[in-house]
Design an enzyme around this catalytic site. Sequence first.
Site, mmCIF file in Angstrom:
data_model
loop_
_atom_site.group_PDB
_atom_site.id
_atom_site.type_symbol
_atom_site.label_atom_id
_atom_site.label_comp_id
_atom_site.label_asym_id
_atom_site.label_seq_id
_atom_site.Cartn_x
_atom_site.Cartn_y
_atom_site.Cartn_z
ATOM 1 N N ALA A 260 116.373 1.546 4.222
ATOM 2 C CA ALA A 260 116.133 0.499 5.227
ATOM 3 C C ALA A 260 115.543 1.065 6.525
ATOM 4 C CB ALA A 260 117.451 -0.217 5.519
ATOM 5 N N PHE B 104 114.787 0.722 10.957
ATOM 6 C CA PHE B 104 115.679 0.597 12.115
ATOM 7 C C PHE B 104 115.671 -0.797 12.741
ATOM 8 C CE2 PHE B 104 111.729 1.161 14.492
ATOM 9 C CZ PHE B 104 111.930 0.316 15.572
ATOM 10 N N LYS C 168 120.829 3.618 1.712
ATOM 11 C CA LYS C 168 120.586 4.584 2.796
ATOM 12 C C LYS C 168 120.034 3.810 3.984
ATOM 13 C CE LYS C 168 117.264 6.953 4.410
ATOM 14 N NZ LYS C 168 117.571 6.924 5.851
ATOM 15 N N GLU D 158 118.656 6.130 9.822
ATOM 16 C CA GLU D 158 119.538 7.085 10.506
ATOM 17 C C GLU D 158 119.727 6.729 11.978
ATOM 18 O OE1 GLU D 158 116.655 7.506 9.168
ATOM 19 O OE2 GLU D 158 115.289 8.750 10.362
ATOM 20 N N ARG D 159 118.896 5.808 12.492
ATOM 21 C CA ARG D 159 119.033 5.429 13.908
ATOM 22 C C ARG D 159 120.068 4.327 14.119
ATOM 23 N NH1 ARG D 159 114.380 7.937 15.393
ATOM 24 N NH2 ARG D 159 112.529 7.502 14.153
ATOM 25 N N SER E 239 107.860 1.740 7.337
ATOM 26 C CA SER E 239 106.449 1.984 7.682
ATOM 27 C C SER E 239 105.605 2.248 6.432
ATOM 28 C CB SER E 239 106.366 3.196 8.595
ATOM 29 O OG SER E 239 106.789 4.334 7.872
ATOM 30 N N CYS F 5 108.528 -6.864 11.998
ATOM 31 C CA CYS F 5 107.363 -6.766 11.111
ATOM 32 C C CYS F 5 106.602 -8.085 11.099
ATOM 33 C CB CYS F 5 107.799 -6.403 9.708
ATOM 34 S SG CYS F 5 108.769 -7.698 8.966
HETATM 35 P P1 NAD Z 1 110.267 4.215 8.801
HETATM 36 O O1 NAD Z 1 109.312 4.174 7.678
HETATM 37 O O2 NAD Z 1 110.114 5.282 9.826
HETATM 38 O O3 NAD Z 1 111.760 4.368 8.226
HETATM 39 C C1 NAD Z 1 112.216 3.560 7.159
HETATM 40 C C2 NAD Z 1 113.125 4.376 6.262
HETATM 41 O O4 NAD Z 1 112.369 5.411 5.628
HETATM 42 C C3 NAD Z 1 114.257 5.060 7.020
HETATM 43 O O5 NAD Z 1 115.430 4.931 6.276
HETATM 44 C C4 NAD Z 1 113.796 6.498 7.150
HETATM 45 O O6 NAD Z 1 114.863 7.414 7.114
HETATM 46 C C5 NAD Z 1 112.874 6.705 5.966
HETATM 47 N N1 NAD Z 1 111.705 7.539 6.278
HETATM 48 C C6 NAD Z 1 111.004 7.580 7.442
HETATM 49 N N2 NAD Z 1 109.949 8.396 7.341
HETATM 50 C C7 NAD Z 1 109.974 8.905 6.102
HETATM 51 C C8 NAD Z 1 109.126 9.788 5.383
HETATM 52 N N3 NAD Z 1 108.047 10.323 5.940
HETATM 53 N N4 NAD Z 1 109.433 10.072 4.114
HETATM 54 C C9 NAD Z 1 110.510 9.521 3.535
HETATM 55 N N5 NAD Z 1 111.340 8.674 4.166
HETATM 56 C C10 NAD Z 1 111.085 8.354 5.420
HETATM 57 O O7 NAD Z 1 110.258 2.765 9.468
HETATM 58 P P2 NAD Z 1 110.996 2.324 10.785
HETATM 59 O O8 NAD Z 1 110.324 2.945 11.962
HETATM 60 O O9 NAD Z 1 112.450 2.489 10.639
HETATM 61 O O10 NAD Z 1 110.687 0.747 10.763
HETATM 62 C C11 NAD Z 1 109.543 0.178 11.331
HETATM 63 C C12 NAD Z 1 108.493 -0.123 10.290
HETATM 64 O O11 NAD Z 1 109.046 -0.965 9.291
HETATM 65 C C13 NAD Z 1 107.308 -0.912 10.848
HETATM 66 O O12 NAD Z 1 106.135 -0.402 10.288
HETATM 67 C C14 NAD Z 1 107.565 -2.334 10.379
HETATM 68 O O13 NAD Z 1 106.423 -3.140 10.273
HETATM 69 C C15 NAD Z 1 108.185 -2.077 9.068
HETATM 70 N N6 NAD Z 1 108.963 -3.222 8.623
HETATM 71 C C16 NAD Z 1 108.449 -3.992 7.626
HETATM 72 C C17 NAD Z 1 109.140 -5.108 7.195
HETATM 73 C C18 NAD Z 1 108.586 -5.973 6.114
HETATM 74 O O14 NAD Z 1 109.349 -6.742 5.531
HETATM 75 N N7 NAD Z 1 107.300 -5.883 5.798
HETATM 76 C C19 NAD Z 1 110.368 -5.441 7.773
HETATM 77 C C20 NAD Z 1 110.869 -4.623 8.782
HETATM 78 C C21 NAD Z 1 110.160 -3.505 9.188
#
Ligand code: NAD
Length: 519
Positions: free
Chosen positions: A170, A172, A196, A199-200, A249, A304
């Site tokens: 998930a 943040f 999982k 972490e924030r 992301s 998002c």
């Molecule tokens: P993020 O991708 O940084 O983190 C999401 C999850 O992936 C976390 O649990 C993190 O620990 C893990 N993660 C982060 N980087 C990783 C990597 N390089 N390799 C493997 N795992 C990794 O996203 P975020 O900053 O927590 O959330 C914001 C993003 O989520 C924005 O881009 C937003 O648009 C998107 N979002 C999309 C939806 C949707 O339904 N389309 C909903 C909410 C958020």
Amino acid sequence: ISVPLLQIPATVKSPWLSSAFSSAPTTKLFIDGKFIESKATEWIDIHNPATNEVVGRVPKTTSSEMEAAVNSCKKAFWNWSEMSVLSRQQVFLRYQQLIKDNLKEIAKLVTLEQGKTLADAEGDVFRGLQVVEHACSVTSLMLGETLPSVTKDMDTYTYRLPLGVCAGIAPFNFPAMIPLWMFPMAMVCGNTFLMKPSERVPGALMFLARLFQDAGAPDGTLNIIHGQHEAVDFICDHPDIKAISFVGSNQAGEYIYERGSRNGKRVQANMGAKNHGVVMPDANKENTLNQLVGAAFGAAGQRCMALSTAVLVGEAQKWLPELVERAKNLRVNSGDQPGADLGPLITPQAKERVCNLVEKGVKEGATLLLDGRNIRVKGFENGNFVGPTILGKVKPSMTCYKEEIFGPVLVVLEADTLEEAIEIVNRNPYGNGTAIFTANGATARKYSHLVDVGQVGVNVPIPVPLPMFSFTGSRGSFRGDTNFYGKQGVQFYTQIKTIISQWKEEDATVTKPAVVMPT
Ligand code: NAD
């Protein structure tokens, strides 16, 4: 100014938050029905984004702990999946009531760790709760199909069956809602689940896990691990995990989709967005400007489905000064303060990134109509605040348009006609959500039909479907075949078994081997 949420609120009983070797409370693992302290040697600090004070720590779960969590899911699967569907339904009926009873307490944890306003945090929990309520209709959702007498004495019917152990990763920005998109739908169908959280912001999920246990979920049916890349790789690679739900992301989502799929798993990945609000000159001006401002800057743009891009068509371009005035009136403050409209960004790095994208926009020729970068919030000078910011005269070639900003920044483009606006939206690689503001049904219909975006609002700024539908982001905003929650969610978390059965009368015995394909 008193800051009641700098500490974990006294009312929140937190078995997972206990002091270990630092004054910051540690986040527990949830393995086999127990909240346990990790033996991790590396920990990640959780900050209150309004102050940057450390409010907790999460472990980078060790390999043996992660292995124990999957084993627990695996062990619990047989009993859980074979339990009567009515018994599983009862667990979720109790669960939805417990979430309702504790909604405000969960929301406080969301605000503490994520920063959004308390009212918005309550919305975060509420939209997740609706998925739990929907999961309670499992008895209809899991129905199979039947066709009697496909041939003489032969009937065919299908079962929808759980996959086994499923996992969720998930982001943040919705600490309660997004985990609740995942494990309730999977588990009500009979799967066990490994979560999982980001972490924030782990606090809300840990609270939800305790409530789930109180609702009667058997030990091991839900397990929770923490961490970053190692935990993600573990999930993508583990042979006992059959499906992965990811929200976050594009960078992480593409990676997880490819790595998980390569390992033979089902993966659904909801990712980033650039949502356009197309404003027609015949729209109700008052409603449109208020809706646009709310959807662009609410949650500090960290949604998002935030409307981060406005396309003003023709005469609607004259509304820009009023749009700016309304944005100026929003109150930026710590999310726990009364009257706050938007809170801080999640980290100082996120703030820096957002500010740099604004700067780049100006350098590339956009007009800075409202600049929230230097805002000072009294009493919260160390917070990651950015006030509402508006860039005008933005062109599709600019970096501030091409990248998802994920902050309280509205970029404004201009178009002469509806067709031109549609072309702009369809050229953008993302396809999460969009909205059109108009008083003309034919215009709305044309837009809804021609725009290549998965979720369309007609005079609705953030068209997130309720859980009897599914979250249907498309193109660059989604990887996978079946979406989150609703019928599609059930499809994702189940596989179909088809049974063809023949019961002949005794005198219709098969007398010799049938060696040709039955027709
Ligand atoms: P993020 O991708 O940084 O983190 C999401 C999850 O992936 C976390 O649990 C993190 O620990 C893990 N993660 C982060 N980087 C990783 C990597 N390089 N390799 C493997 N795992 C990794 O996203 P975020 O900053 O927590 O959330 C914001 C993003 O989520 C924005 O881009 C937003 O648009 C998107 N979002 C999309 C939806 C949707 O339904 N389309 C909903 C909410 C958020």
